[in-house]
Design a protein around this motif. Sequence first.
Motif, PDB file in Angstrom:
ATOM      1  N   ASP A   1       0.860  -1.178   0.000  1.00  4.64           N
ATOM      2  CA  ASP A   1       0.000   0.000   0.000  1.00  4.64           C
ATOM      3  C   ASP A   1       0.899   1.232   0.000  1.00  4.64           C
ATOM      4  O   ASP A   1       1.876   1.290   0.747  1.00  4.64           O
ATOM      5  CB  ASP A   1      -0.913   0.000   1.232  1.00  4.64           C
ATOM      6  CG  ASP A   1      -1.909   1.143   1.223  1.00  4.64           C
ATOM      7  OD1 ASP A   1      -1.552   2.244   1.678  1.00  4.64           O
ATOM      8  OD2 ASP A   1      -3.039   0.943   0.738  1.00  4.64           O
ATOM      9  N   GLU A   2       0.552   2.204  -0.829  1.00  4.23           N
ATOM     10  CA  GLU A   2       1.394   3.398  -0.926  1.00  4.23           C
ATOM     11  C   GLU A   2       1.435   4.175   0.382  1.00  4.23           C
ATOM     12  O   GLU A   2       2.442   4.794   0.712  1.00  4.23           O
ATOM     13  CB  GLU A   2       0.896   4.302  -2.054  1.00  4.23           C
ATOM     14  CG  GLU A   2       1.069   3.726  -3.460  1.00  4.23           C
ATOM     15  CD  GLU A   2      -0.099   2.867  -3.902  1.00  4.23           C
ATOM     16  OE1 GLU A   2      -0.111   2.455  -5.079  1.00  4.23           O
ATOM     17  OE2 GLU A   2      -1.002   2.593  -3.077  1.00  4.23           O
ATOM     18  N   ARG A   3       0.328   4.158   1.122  1.00  7.85           N
ATOM     19  CA  ARG A   3       0.334   4.868   2.407  1.00  7.85           C
ATOM     20  C   ARG A   3       1.398   4.304   3.334  1.00  7.85           C
ATOM     21  O   ARG A   3       2.210   5.040   3.898  1.00  7.85           O
ATOM     22  CB  ARG A   3      -1.037   4.763   3.086  1.00  7.85           C
ATOM     23  CG  ARG A   3      -1.019   5.276   4.520  1.00  7.85           C
ATOM     24  CD  ARG A   3      -2.245   4.868   5.322  1.00  7.85           C
ATOM     25  NE  ARG A   3      -1.986   5.017   6.746  1.00  7.85           N
ATOM     26  CZ  ARG A   3      -2.872   4.786   7.698  1.00  7.85           C
ATOM     27  NH1 ARG A   3      -4.090   4.397   7.383  1.00  7.85           N
ATOM     28  NH2 ARG A   3      -2.556   4.916   8.971  1.00  7.85           N
ATOM     29  N   THR A   4       1.389   2.972   3.524  1.00 10.92           N
ATOM     30  CA  THR A   4       2.361   2.377   4.425  1.00 10.92           C
ATOM     31  C   THR A   4       3.783   2.506   3.876  1.00 10.92           C
ATOM     32  O   THR A   4       4.741   2.615   4.642  1.00 10.92           O
ATOM     33  CB  THR A   4       2.004   0.915   4.705  1.00 10.92           C
ATOM     34  OG1 THR A   4       1.619   0.275   3.475  1.00 10.92           O
ATOM     35  CG2 THR A   4       0.863   0.810   5.684  1.00 10.92           C
ATOM     36  N   GLY A   5       3.920   2.516   2.554  1.00  8.82           N
ATOM     37  CA  GLY A   5       5.240   2.776   1.981  1.00  8.82           C
ATOM     38  C   GLY A   5       5.763   4.147   2.368  1.00  8.82           C
ATOM     39  O   GLY A   5       6.961   4.327   2.624  1.00  8.82           O
ATOM     40  N   THR A   6       4.868   5.107   2.455  1.00  5.56           N
ATOM     41  CA  THR A   6       5.266   6.455   2.870  1.00  5.56           C
ATOM     42  C   THR A   6       5.684   6.458   4.334  1.00  5.56           C
ATOM     43  O   THR A   6       6.654   7.133   4.712  1.00  5.56           O
ATOM     44  CB  THR A   6       4.111   7.453   2.644  1.00  5.56           C
ATOM     45  OG1 THR A   6       3.583   7.258   1.337  1.00  5.56           O
ATOM     46  CG2 THR A   6       4.596   8.881   2.765  1.00  5.56           C
TER      47      THR A   6
ATOM     48  N   GLY B   1      -4.584  -3.958  12.365  1.00  6.60           N
ATOM     49  CA  GLY B   1      -5.487  -4.494  11.350  1.00  6.60           C
ATOM     50  C   GLY B   1      -5.485  -3.682  10.074  1.00  6.60           C
ATOM     51  O   GLY B   1      -5.715  -4.216   8.979  1.00  6.60           O
ATOM     52  N   MET B   2      -5.205  -2.383  10.188  1.00  4.50           N
ATOM     53  CA  MET B   2      -5.136  -1.520   9.001  1.00  4.50           C
ATOM     54  C   MET B   2      -3.943  -1.851   8.117  1.00  4.50           C
ATOM     55  O   MET B   2      -3.979  -1.632   6.908  1.00  4.50           O
ATOM     56  CB  MET B   2      -5.015  -0.050   9.417  1.00  4.50           C
ATOM     57  CG  MET B   2      -6.229   0.574  10.029  1.00  4.50           C
ATOM     58  SD  MET B   2      -5.826   2.304  10.416  1.00  4.50           S
ATOM     59  CE  MET B   2      -7.430   2.910  10.907  1.00  4.50           C
ATOM     60  N   THR B   3      -2.872  -2.342   8.704  1.00  6.03           N
ATOM     61  CA  THR B   3      -1.592  -2.403   7.991  1.00  6.03           C
ATOM     62  C   THR B   3      -0.972  -3.796   7.978  1.00  6.03           C
ATOM     63  O   THR B   3       0.178  -3.957   7.580  1.00  6.03           O
ATOM     64  CB  THR B   3      -0.590  -1.427   8.641  1.00  6.03           C
ATOM     65  OG1 THR B   3      -0.424  -1.752  10.030  1.00  6.03           O
ATOM     66  CG2 THR B   3      -1.087   0.001   8.541  1.00  6.03           C
ATOM     67  N   VAL B   4      -1.737  -4.802   8.370  1.00  3.44           N
ATOM     68  CA  VAL B   4      -1.180  -6.136   8.559  1.00  3.44           C
ATOM     69  C   VAL B   4      -0.624  -6.722   7.264  1.00  3.44           C
ATOM     70  O   VAL B   4       0.280  -7.578   7.293  1.00  3.44           O
ATOM     71  CB  VAL B   4      -2.253  -7.061   9.174  1.00  3.44           C
ATOM     72  CG1 VAL B   4      -3.375  -7.344   8.187  1.00  3.44           C
ATOM     73  CG2 VAL B   4      -1.640  -8.351   9.688  1.00  3.44           C
ATOM     74  N   SER B   5      -1.111  -6.263   6.104  1.00  6.01           N
ATOM     75  CA  SER B   5      -0.625  -6.823   4.840  1.00  6.01           C
ATOM     76  C   SER B   5       0.869  -6.584   4.632  1.00  6.01           C
ATOM     77  O   SER B   5       1.515  -7.295   3.857  1.00  6.01           O
ATOM     78  CB  SER B   5      -1.405  -6.244   3.658  1.00  6.01           C
ATOM     79  OG  SER B   5      -1.223  -4.843   3.557  1.00  6.01           O
ATOM     80  N   GLU B   6       1.432  -5.596   5.340  1.00  2.82           N
ATOM     81  CA  GLU B   6       2.871  -5.355   5.189  1.00  2.82           C
ATOM     82  C   GLU B   6       3.719  -6.416   5.867  1.00  2.82           C
ATOM     83  O   GLU B   6       4.948  -6.380   5.777  1.00  2.82           O
ATOM     84  CB  GLU B   6       3.239  -3.963   5.697  1.00  2.82           C
ATOM     85  CG  GLU B   6       2.568  -2.819   4.941  1.00  2.82           C
ATOM     86  CD  GLU B   6       2.834  -2.807   3.431  1.00  2.82           C
ATOM     87  OE1 GLU B   6       3.747  -3.522   2.963  1.00  2.82           O
ATOM     88  OE2 GLU B   6       2.132  -2.064   2.721  1.00  2.82           O
ATOM     89  N   LEU B   7       3.076  -7.385   6.531  1.00  2.00           N
ATOM     90  CA  LEU B   7       3.842  -8.549   6.987  1.00  2.00           C
ATOM     91  C   LEU B   7       4.501  -9.251   5.807  1.00  2.00           C
ATOM     92  O   LEU B   7       5.611  -9.785   5.929  1.00  2.00           O
ATOM     93  CB  LEU B   7       2.926  -9.524   7.740  1.00  2.00           C
ATOM     94  CG  LEU B   7       2.668  -9.233   9.209  1.00  2.00           C
ATOM     95  CD1 LEU B   7       1.589 -10.150   9.760  1.00  2.00           C
ATOM     96  CD2 LEU B   7       3.955  -9.363  10.026  1.00  2.00           C
TER      97      LEU B   7
ATOM     98  N   GLY C   1      -2.183  -0.819  18.678  1.00  2.00           N
ATOM     99  CA  GLY C   1      -3.419  -1.445  19.073  1.00  2.00           C
ATOM    100  C   GLY C   1      -3.866  -2.426  18.007  1.00  2.00           C
ATOM    101  O   GLY C   1      -3.310  -2.477  16.900  1.00  2.00           O
ATOM    102  N   ASP C   2      -4.893  -3.221  18.335  1.00  2.00           N
ATOM    103  CA  ASP C   2      -5.374  -4.197  17.357  1.00  2.00           C
ATOM    104  C   ASP C   2      -6.049  -3.519  16.177  1.00  2.00           C
ATOM    105  O   ASP C   2      -5.977  -4.011  15.045  1.00  2.00           O
ATOM    106  CB  ASP C   2      -6.313  -5.205  18.012  1.00  2.00           C
ATOM    107  CG  ASP C   2      -7.376  -4.560  18.892  1.00  2.00           C
ATOM    108  OD1 ASP C   2      -7.071  -3.577  19.589  1.00  2.00           O
ATOM    109  OD2 ASP C   2      -8.515  -5.051  18.910  1.00  2.00           O
TER     110      ASP C   2
ATOM    111  N   PHE D   1       3.786   0.054  12.777  1.00  4.64           N
ATOM    112  CA  PHE D   1       4.402  -1.136  12.175  1.00  4.64           C
ATOM    113  C   PHE D   1       5.196  -0.762  10.926  1.00  4.64           C
ATOM    114  O   PHE D   1       6.361  -1.152  10.764  1.00  4.64           O
ATOM    115  CB  PHE D   1       3.317  -2.160  11.870  1.00  4.64           C
ATOM    116  CG  PHE D   1       3.757  -3.336  11.048  1.00  4.64           C
ATOM    117  CD1 PHE D   1       4.939  -3.993  11.311  1.00  4.64           C
ATOM    118  CD2 PHE D   1       2.965  -3.806  10.008  1.00  4.64           C
ATOM    119  CE1 PHE D   1       5.336  -5.099  10.552  1.00  4.64           C
ATOM    120  CE2 PHE D   1       3.350  -4.905   9.247  1.00  4.64           C
ATOM    121  CZ  PHE D   1       4.536  -5.540   9.523  1.00  4.64           C
ATOM    122  N   ALA D   2       4.568  -0.004  10.028  1.00  2.54           N
ATOM    123  CA  ALA D   2       5.253   0.382   8.790  1.00  2.54           C
ATOM    124  C   ALA D   2       6.447   1.282   9.078  1.00  2.54           C
ATOM    125  O   ALA D   2       7.515   1.121   8.479  1.00  2.54           O
ATOM    126  CB  ALA D   2       4.269   1.085   7.852  1.00  2.54           C
ATOM    127  N   CYS D   3       6.286   2.222   9.998  1.00  2.00           N
ATOM    128  CA  CYS D   3       7.410   3.079  10.376  1.00  2.00           C
ATOM    129  C   CYS D   3       8.570   2.235  10.880  1.00  2.00           C
ATOM    130  O   CYS D   3       9.728   2.471  10.529  1.00  2.00           O
ATOM    131  CB  CYS D   3       6.969   4.077  11.445  1.00  2.00           C
ATOM    132  SG  CYS D   3       8.304   5.087  12.116  1.00  2.00           S
TER     133      CYS D   3
END
Length: 562
Positions: free
Chosen positions: A51-56, A453-459, A448-449, A428-430
């Motif tokens: 996701d581009e957001r988490t990449g940022t 849950g918003m960013t778990v795909s970056e696993l 928090g959970d 997590f992404a940071c």
Amino acid sequence: MTTQMSGGQAAIEALKAEETSHVFGLIGSATMEMFDALYDAKGINFIGVHDERTGTHMADGFARASGKAGVVLAGQNGPGATNLVTGLSQARAAFSPVVSIAGMLAQGHIYRDAFQEVDQQSLFTPVTKKTWTAPSADRVPELFREAFRTALSPRMGPVQLNLPRDVLSAQAEFAPMQAPQGYRNMSVPAGHPDQIANAAKLLAGASQPVIIAGGGIKNTRGHAAAIALAEALNCPIVTSPGHGDAIPFGHPLNAGQMGPRGNAVASRLVKEADVILALGTRLGFNATFYTYDNINKDAHIIQVELEPTAIGRFFPVTLGIWSDARTAAQQLTAALAGLADRQRADNWTAAFQAERRAFLAQRDKDAIETNPTQPSGLFKALRAVLPQDAAITMDAGTLCLQATDALNYWTPGSLFTPLDFGLVGFSFACGLGVKCAQPDRPVVSLMGDGGFGMTVSELSTAVDHGINTVTVVMNNQCWGAEKAYQRDFFNGRYIGADISSPRFDELATLYGAKGYRADTLAEVGPAIEAALACGKPAVVDVAVDPNALYSFRRDSFKHRGG
């Protein structure tokens, strides 16, 4: 000698010239010329995200940890670009030097309702220091130089560079790329000698001085200069919210984080000080709520800021000094050494130190070590097990809000938070970005959970690229901050506050990471130790009492400064 290249190839050559080591991004057809050139750029590590957001956020964490620009590449225009907005807004609030690049539709298609068309120039202008759209291939290196220079110039912040498809595919002749050492000005202003002399006299005459160390000390790793000044005055240092790592936890003059979200000892110092040296801090919302409830109205304020428009913006100051905070601290220490008649705040500081010791002892004593796990017991367990050199990233939300001043930051540059943007889904992404910048350092991300849950795909990103961080999910099955508000101010009329999630330890295992579960407090320490030692990305799912809801410290609102 010139070389013919496409605009996309020139973009990658420009990144190489800027000594870029990592690019976080998501592949897309709008920037295929760049990705094709990136294939051969062996010195650049491309971290493909989901996701581009988490990449940022990864680029943001990388920038803060390394002191260099973090680079994110949205391969697709339209939705790929719009996904960057939240992350860039976050980076702007943190003054983080993120260079964001996005593909854009061909210039001949603008204003024709083309596929994935959006006005990216207008979209990014409010959330960046500056946004550019490259008009032609031959201008690409020039704009990359300006983008990096702008991002890294005081006050630092994110920038956006839009690259239309036809610009990336067009051919042009390019001169050799300039190295940043040849064009970038890295000098910072020092305080005017007269202002430094006057500030030193004010501090020397204070009976209850306090130094507030903010981002201007933390981001420049200026702790040694701030400590030397505090030792010259024998006065306490408090840290502004989110910068609890600006001063090493173990230093005897460190009072911890101040303000309505800080601890009571540090907050009292600022409420009672007669001279306040605001060293690299805006005295903004999280520090003061913009009221004298959290700062002494009668105090002389000396404000040192690199951004001149921040001086005196929220509170009148006795002296405003436009300077790099670390440099000004060194100047003030030298000026104090030349003053024969100066007072040391020994009684004030001795009383503070006794109160600080009692506070820390009481913090451990008051920790609730029962089951279900309570936040105070969890934080005590974390204090016992986290390595002193760990980098710790936080999310927004009340559990992380409590943890910000409940953990011990032994090493400057070890705390990474959303700061004033208050973003859930950041930590997590940071942490992945921080780990890329400092691969030999343990990185622990608290969430928090809901946020995880918003960013778990970056696993997948962590597993695919071997980015071995530990994420501690404080699982209370609710949006805790909002539920606390509904409890305290809306008579417990809960709506949308409770959430459900899978077992995140089991989900981590499905992704190829390691998962650990702590259903009881006694299991927390061993689970985190195992996660730190496992040699893989790891998730520790900690069951936290969903009824342990937290609002602001009530004493934050009791003080009235007149």
